[in-house]
Design a protein around this motif. Structure first.
Motif, PDB file in Angstrom:
ATOM      1  N   LEU A  65       0.809  -1.215   0.000  1.00 18.18           N
ATOM      2  CA  LEU A  65       0.000   0.000   0.000  1.00 18.18           C
ATOM      3  C   LEU A  65       0.843   1.266   0.000  1.00 18.18           C
ATOM      4  CD1 LEU A  65      -2.908  -0.962   2.413  1.00 18.18           C
ATOM      5  CD2 LEU A  65      -3.132  -0.328   0.018  1.00 18.18           C
ATOM      6  N   ASP A 129      -8.970   0.719  -3.943  1.00 23.00           N
ATOM      7  CA  ASP A 129      -7.596   0.261  -3.860  1.00 23.00           C
ATOM      8  C   ASP A 129      -6.659   1.011  -4.789  1.00 23.00           C
ATOM      9  OD1 ASP A 129      -5.260  -1.876  -4.209  1.00 23.00           O
ATOM     10  OD2 ASP A 129      -6.405  -2.343  -2.416  1.00 23.00           O
ATOM     11  N   ASP A 161      -7.654   5.258   1.678  1.00 28.77           N
ATOM     12  CA  ASP A 161      -7.097   4.229   2.563  1.00 28.77           C
ATOM     13  C   ASP A 161      -6.799   4.820   3.936  1.00 28.77           C
ATOM     14  OD1 ASP A 161      -6.603   1.435   1.491  1.00 28.77           O
ATOM     15  OD2 ASP A 161      -5.970   2.642  -0.207  1.00 28.77           O
ATOM     16  N   GLY A 351      -5.988  -2.999   0.274  1.00 24.76           N
ATOM     17  CA  GLY A 351      -6.367  -2.204   1.439  1.00 24.76           C
ATOM     18  C   GLY A 351      -7.260  -2.973   2.396  1.00 24.76           C
TER      19      GLY A 351
END
Length: 404
Positions: A65, A129, A161, A351
């Motif tokens: 991420l 995402d 996120d 995520g």
């Protein structure tokens, strides 16, 4: 194992090219191939499942991420323009809370979860995402042509996120306290919402600014940017994320904002492309391993899936997110097909893996097997449905042609 991983990665990126010049379905194929190659091995699925080893999944998805978020920040060429950020703000401020509420209600009423489990499910599935949605985002740095559809999907994925984290913290706080009180709510608002978001944004701005000075300005005649070493992207991510987390801020916000701020330094310099490509390469490598492992764990994860859980995942993809997105985008410059594509194409992926693994490693969850079953099914369905249709849908909405 090495042969299997190598074969899965090659096939996932090779097979779609018989149909298209791009690899929009690679994420779904990585999961499916991981399932096909490793899911049948006795005991393997249970051994590597995040149900039993959440910390390993938390760490790997965390790295995926932050690399993805930094790269997304670097992609954005321009921050200005009339109404450019309005759709993004509306998606974050209206669509995401509505999605969390809708999923939580379904989890509570249809899934039979506790209120805490349902709230956690909504928070975990809310963010789109930045890692798996590359096919609907803007292009590499300096390419320009940032259509509002791509721009909105890119900036939303870059920010939501971090902005979903307060709701995860709220669910964990309620679970730990046993009830939602005024004192807990007040602490959540000032610490998990205000303080951590502000520190995340400021941390990203400071590190991005400093990194720009180090790479482009000092020493001016022998700047680091001239080395063309993309590893500085990794260094920037680590500093931005790590320093912000040490201050109890949201590192995901810092990683995205650091990339965004760094991009403003010598914005036309070709080194930004190098930084982006390096971060994307690291992200793709980590994500490929993660998704193949996720596919291998599918038999254990889906063991607890029931009809209600599957319907919750499908409702999110086909009803809740599109409806919440459509409502939130009312009054923006997006019209018709553009508005529908932005509302509908919120890919779920890494995520969601991170947030549930994070929750599982910090608290004993009552509905953990059910939560993982719904998350796993939703990610698989989202990567397949969105992955196979995203390129076509975005091109129709933007009027762009797919390049070979």
């Amino acid at each position: 194992m090495l042969v299997g991983f190598g074969v899965a990665i090659v096939l996932a990126y090779w097979l779609p090219r018989f149909v298209s010049g791009r690899e929009p379905a690679a994420s779904a194929l990585l999961i499916v191939l991981g399932w096909a190659l490793f899911g049948w091995m006795p005991g393997l699925s249970e051994t590597i499942s995040p149900l039993g080893a959440p910390k390993a999944w938390e760490t790997t998805s965390e790295l995926c991420l932050i690399m993805g978020l930094f790269g997304v920040g670097l992609r954005i060429d321009s921050l200005t323009g009339k109404g450019r950020w309005a759709p993004t703000v509306r998606l974050l401020a209206i669509a995401m809370p509505l999605t969390i509420l809708g999923v939580a209600l379904l989890g509570w009423q249809a899934g039979g979860m506790t209120l805490v489990g349902a709230l956690l499910l909504g928070a975990v599935l809310a963010p789109t995402d930045p890692v798996l949605a590359g096919d609907v985002q803007v292009g590499r740095p300096t390419e320009g042509g940032e259509h509002p559809v791509r721009y909105t999907l890119t900036t939303e994925a870059g920010l939501n996120d971090g902005l979903a984290f307060p709701f995860v913290h709220l669910a964990l706080a309620i679970a730990g306290a046993g009830a939602l009180t005024l004192g807990l709510a007040g602490e959540w608002l000032w610490r998990d919402v205000l303080y951590r978001i502000i520190v995340g944004a400021l941390g990203g701005l400071v590190v991005g600014w400093l990194l720009g000075k180090v790479l482009f300005e000092y020493p001016r005649k022998n700047a680091l940017a001239e080395t063309e070493a993309g590893v500085f992207a990794l260094a920037g991510v680590f500093v931005a994320y790590g320093a912000t987390e040490l201050l109890e801020g949201y590192g995901f916000i810092a990683a995205f904002v650091a990339g965004l701020r760094l991009r403003r330094s010598e914005s036309g310099h070709a080194f930004h492309v190098r930084l982006h490509d390096f971060s994307e390469s690291v992200e793709h490598a980590l994500t490929s391993i993660l998704l193949i492992g996720f596919g291998a764990a599918m038999p254990a994860l889906l063991a607890a899936l029931d009809l209600q859980g599957a319907l919750i995942g499908l409702a999110l993809i086909f009803v809740l997110r599109p409806l919440a997105g459509w409502v939130s985008l009312h009054g923006t410059a997006l019209r018709g097909r553009e508005r529908f594509v932005v509302a509908a194409y919120g890919v779920r992926g890494v995520g969601s893996i991170y947030y549930l693994a994070y929750a599982g490693s910090h608290l004993e969850l009552t509905n953990e097997a059910q939560l993982w079953a719904i998350i796993a099914f939703t990610i698989l369905a989202s990567t397949m449905i969105h992955g196979f249709t995203a390129a076509f849908a975005v091109e129709r909405a933007t009027g762009e042609k797919q390049s070979d």
